[in-house]
Design an enzyme around this catalytic site. Sequence first.
Site, PDB file in Angstrom:
ATOM      1  N   SER A 191       0.831  -1.202   0.000  1.00 29.15           N
ATOM      2  CA  SER A 191       0.000   0.000   0.000  1.00 29.15           C
ATOM      3  C   SER A 191       0.876   1.266   0.000  1.00 29.15           C
ATOM      4  O   SER A 191       1.732   1.400  -0.877  1.00 29.15           O
ATOM      5  CB  SER A 191      -0.957  -0.067   1.194  1.00 29.15           C
ATOM      6  N   ASP A 348     -10.083  -3.421  -5.323  1.00 29.79           N
ATOM      7  CA  ASP A 348      -9.162  -2.446  -4.743  1.00 29.79           C
ATOM      8  C   ASP A 348      -9.064  -1.250  -5.684  1.00 29.79           C
ATOM      9  O   ASP A 348      -8.804  -1.427  -6.884  1.00 29.79           O
ATOM     10  CB  ASP A 348      -7.787  -3.124  -4.584  1.00 29.79           C
ATOM     11  N   HIS A 378      -8.212  -4.631  -0.833  1.00 26.42           N
ATOM     12  CA  HIS A 378      -7.052  -3.857  -0.394  1.00 26.42           C
ATOM     13  C   HIS A 378      -6.687  -4.207   1.052  1.00 26.42           C
ATOM     14  O   HIS A 378      -7.531  -4.174   1.936  1.00 26.42           O
ATOM     15  CB  HIS A 378      -7.302  -2.354  -0.511  1.00 26.42           C
TER      16      HIS A 378
END
Length: 408
Positions: A191, A348, A378
């Site tokens: 991320s 995501d 995600h």
Amino acid sequence: MRSSCVLLAALLALAAYYVYIPVPVSVSEPWKLMLLDATFRIGQQVSHLIHSLGLSHHLIALNFFIISFGKKSARSSLKVKVTDTDFDGVEVRVFEGSPKPDEPLQRSVIYIHGGGWALAGAKVSYYDELCTAMAEELNAVIVSIDYRLVPQVYFPEQTYDVIRATKYFLQPEVLHKYKVDPGRVGISGDSAGGNLATVVGQQFSYVESLKNKLKVQALIYPVLQALDFNTPSYQQNMNTPILPRHVMVRYWVEYFKGNSDFVEPMIVNNHTSLDVERAAALRARLNWPSLLPASIRKHYKPVVQTTGDARIIQEMPQLLDAASSPLIADQEVLQGLPKTYILTCEHDVLRDDGVMYAKRLESAGVNVTWDHFEDGFHGCMIFTSWPINFSVGIRTRNNYIKWLDQNL
Ligand SMILES: *[C@@H]1O[C@H](CO)[C@@H](O)[C@H](O)[C@H]1NC(C)=O
Ligand SMILES: *[C@@H]1O[C@H](CO)[C@@H](O)[C@H](O)[C@H]1NC(C)=O
Ligand SMILES: *[C@@H]1O[C@H](CO)[C@@H](O)[C@H](O)[C@H]1NC(C)=O
């Protein structure tokens, strides 16, 4: 009795209303994801309340909840030695696996945790467990960087922290101290940590003295660009837990210490409209109608505004900086990058950031493994322990560690 039943029913209905959000049917364990999302939303709302009462910054409050949920002290086991130290002033947690009998020098991964440049940390249980598993299964030394977070510092400080710690670790005497093979060090992150890992990779690709020091890079659902918040994945997943689009755009604005009034116009791409000269030129580098395969693009159409809001880029020029949006880096920078693993999830908003980077790297001649999970969402790779365990969490982690084992 009767009235308490009515009250209970009303409370349950309210809770169900709060917890229920439409979740894609093809996602791994949808009910569990709904509960995880509701917990996270409650945390966010309480934090905003604390913020509006003037008690604390909402990100500090939210991080306080996340850390109280599970902070692990450094504790060593027979298989992994864990120590907290600092590398040139940057806090790190080092996980030393046990060397293989026939290999005196170990492999190593520098790991950068996610959390919107503002949350979590190397000592939070999810990341501590991930790095412990990596050290054990890869018989490797994992360096997990505790870079400073928003709102203590803003862009580009986070990038400076991770670059400083990485440079320190890669010095011959430090590698020697940890018994690490200098030819087998990789960089990785998930991320926002995937964003920082990408930035470190690029820095090491174009600075002559640092070239070829990293053998691989492994990017887990990375955040790679702030120019287009209407890629097919942003459109498809604008309300998908646990990272809806407005939350991601807000993380970007907070990273630059920008004005939150810009979130709404940025969501419609008003910051990169055709009348914002530099932005329009750079958007050619994420021309997704040509970069994305049809299976990913689906029926979605580009959102390009003719007139937008030039103030946004004026006040936050960092939006167009490759040190924050590494997807827009020059082709020459990409050419120098090492072998790459990119993991993406269907559910995501950031899916297409990763897919576009994989395509740009391939065009630059980099060897790329693109690993896509149809039931992934995600953040899933850190959710592997009961009760927040997802089957896709286990599968993403296994694939990731297996790739590192075969390529590092
Ligand atoms: C985007 O910019 C246009 C033109 O300036 C403006 O009319 C519109 O209201 C803006 N949209 C948002 C959501 O701010
Ligand atoms: C990429 O690396 C793999 C594994 O080492 C290798 O089998 C493959 O041939 C490489 N591909 C290219 C295009 O170099
Ligand atoms: C989560 O962990 C529990 C307890 O170990 C196990 O029974 C369950 O099958 C796991 N669920 C998933 C989706 O992996």
